[in-house]
Scaffold this motif. Sequence first.
Motif, mmCIF file in Angstrom:
data_model
loop_
_atom_site.group_PDB
_atom_site.id
_atom_site.type_symbol
_atom_site.label_atom_id
_atom_site.label_comp_id
_atom_site.label_asym_id
_atom_site.label_seq_id
_atom_site.Cartn_x
_atom_site.Cartn_y
_atom_site.Cartn_z
ATOM 1 N N VAL A 62 89.952 49.130 14.857
ATOM 2 C CA VAL A 62 89.914 50.491 15.383
ATOM 3 C C VAL A 62 91.023 51.354 14.783
ATOM 4 C CG1 VAL A 62 90.058 51.905 17.466
ATOM 5 C CG2 VAL A 62 88.826 49.748 17.524
ATOM 6 N N ARG A 68 87.823 50.427 10.356
ATOM 7 C CA ARG A 68 86.825 51.440 10.726
ATOM 8 C C ARG A 68 85.746 51.558 9.663
ATOM 9 N NH1 ARG A 68 91.570 54.258 11.747
ATOM 10 N NH2 ARG A 68 91.180 55.629 9.967
ATOM 11 N N ARG A 69 86.136 51.469 8.404
ATOM 12 C CA ARG A 69 85.154 51.549 7.333
ATOM 13 C C ARG A 69 84.198 50.362 7.380
ATOM 14 N NH1 ARG A 69 88.514 52.563 3.750
ATOM 15 N NH2 ARG A 69 88.870 50.498 2.894
ATOM 16 N N GLY A 71 83.401 48.632 10.111
ATOM 17 C CA GLY A 71 82.532 48.815 11.265
ATOM 18 C C GLY A 71 81.431 49.825 11.005
ATOM 19 N N ASP A 72 81.786 50.921 10.333
ATOM 20 C CA ASP A 72 80.762 51.913 10.004
ATOM 21 C C ASP A 72 79.742 51.344 9.026
ATOM 22 O OD1 ASP A 72 81.984 53.739 11.643
ATOM 23 O OD2 ASP A 72 83.103 54.718 10.023
ATOM 24 N N ARG A 145 92.453 56.241 19.522
ATOM 25 C CA ARG A 145 91.672 55.954 18.325
ATOM 26 C C ARG A 145 91.551 57.235 17.518
ATOM 27 N NH1 ARG A 145 86.796 53.917 21.540
ATOM 28 N NH2 ARG A 145 88.522 53.647 22.994
ATOM 29 N N THR A 149 87.817 61.767 10.196
ATOM 30 C CA THR A 149 88.204 61.265 8.886
ATOM 31 C C THR A 149 88.150 62.427 7.915
ATOM 32 O OG1 THR A 149 85.929 60.690 8.343
ATOM 33 C CG2 THR A 149 87.268 58.996 9.411
ATOM 34 N N LEU A 154 83.661 60.566 13.022
ATOM 35 C CA LEU A 154 83.191 59.191 13.000
ATOM 36 C C LEU A 154 81.967 59.050 13.890
ATOM 37 C CD1 LEU A 154 86.552 57.266 13.359
ATOM 38 C CD2 LEU A 154 85.135 57.364 11.319
ATOM 39 N N SER A 157 82.295 56.171 19.253
ATOM 40 C CA SER A 157 82.910 54.862 19.445
ATOM 41 C C SER A 157 82.530 54.293 20.800
ATOM 42 C CB SER A 157 84.431 54.969 19.336
ATOM 43 O OG SER A 157 85.032 53.718 19.563
ATOM 44 N N ARG A 208 79.296 48.932 17.274
ATOM 45 C CA ARG A 208 79.801 48.218 16.104
ATOM 46 C C ARG A 208 80.016 46.751 16.473
ATOM 47 N NH1 ARG A 208 82.157 53.228 16.195
ATOM 48 N NH2 ARG A 208 82.219 54.394 14.225
#
Length: 356
Positions: A62, A68-69, A71-72, A145, A149, A154, A157, A208
């Motif tokens: 997170v 994060r990348r 998870g995306d 969080r 970006t 994002l 979440s 995610r």
Amino acid sequence: MASNDRPRTGGSPRPLRAGDTWWYAAVAGEAAGSFTTRVRTRARRGCLGAVLLLTVVYAGLVLTATGRRWGDAATTGRRADTAAAALLRDHPSLAGLTTLSLVLGCVLLLAVGLIGRRYVLTGLAAGGVVTALALTGLLRLYAPRPRLTGTGALLPSGFPSAQTALALGVALGLALVVPHRLRAPAVGAATLWAAAVGAYTVADGRHRPGDVIAAALLVLAVFCGILALRARKGEVRPAPRRLPAPAALLVLLPLVLVAAGGLAAGIWLLGDTLALPATAPYDPAELRLAHRCGQALAAGVTATAGIVLLLLLRHVDVDGPPPPYRLGGPFAEAAGAPEDEELVGPFTEDLDHEIS
């Protein structure tokens, strides 16, 4: 009478009897090597370990840009995974079935406990599920969080996953309300169902993989804490040491395979998927690989949570207090207690004393 002894105010409420010595039961339960102390220590370590791993997952998936990348990419890669996309497209009723299964799971948890007349344990199991959901909601609202970006907002979440927390909470709650001889198959089957619910939420794009992993660790920490408190009050006792029944093996073997295979495959694929470029466009093969890596890790951690709780409760019965400590040996002989008659305790003359 020694200078550090004093009469108990009001006198003893009842005489001590053989096999019913509450004072010695309390002393034995707090001894360093007693059964309840060992159970409490194991449960406390399990709770602290789950909280530590939850913190690592939160910090890594997170708070860091790489996490994060990844998870995306795992969430976006569900469209590149043709098998998962075809399954969801051909079976649109899976969303309703998942919601229905969560409702039926809660009803089953309460029904099993109430039918078995385990009212206190049913309350503890329900309280554990509610606590896990409450903590999940607090983390989703207040856990810091990043919101933006360089390319925009994002994806919404959902850290941690409420669906996984509810499903795994029901699964681990069964460990409290189901009799000891049926605990392994019941918890094993319910944990497999919880892993399937988590896998569906990832495939459907609701969460995610890190959300599912965090929910599993959170639920494990809550129920380990409940077990530690139960042992702290001396309300656990040794269970008979028996070999697992064939029905239990039929459930536990797939659970172990899901846990071991999911963790092994996820960790093996994680090294390749973390090397994603910092900016789009991404290769569809890389996105598909990230999605499958996330699915494997989420299923492996969820299954491992159920296995850990079963190991902590191995040969442990949570229904009722431990067996009474029977007074005997030189204390009873010095007290002058005749055989097959009620014992008078460790004091030779006056029964109404306590150590100050």
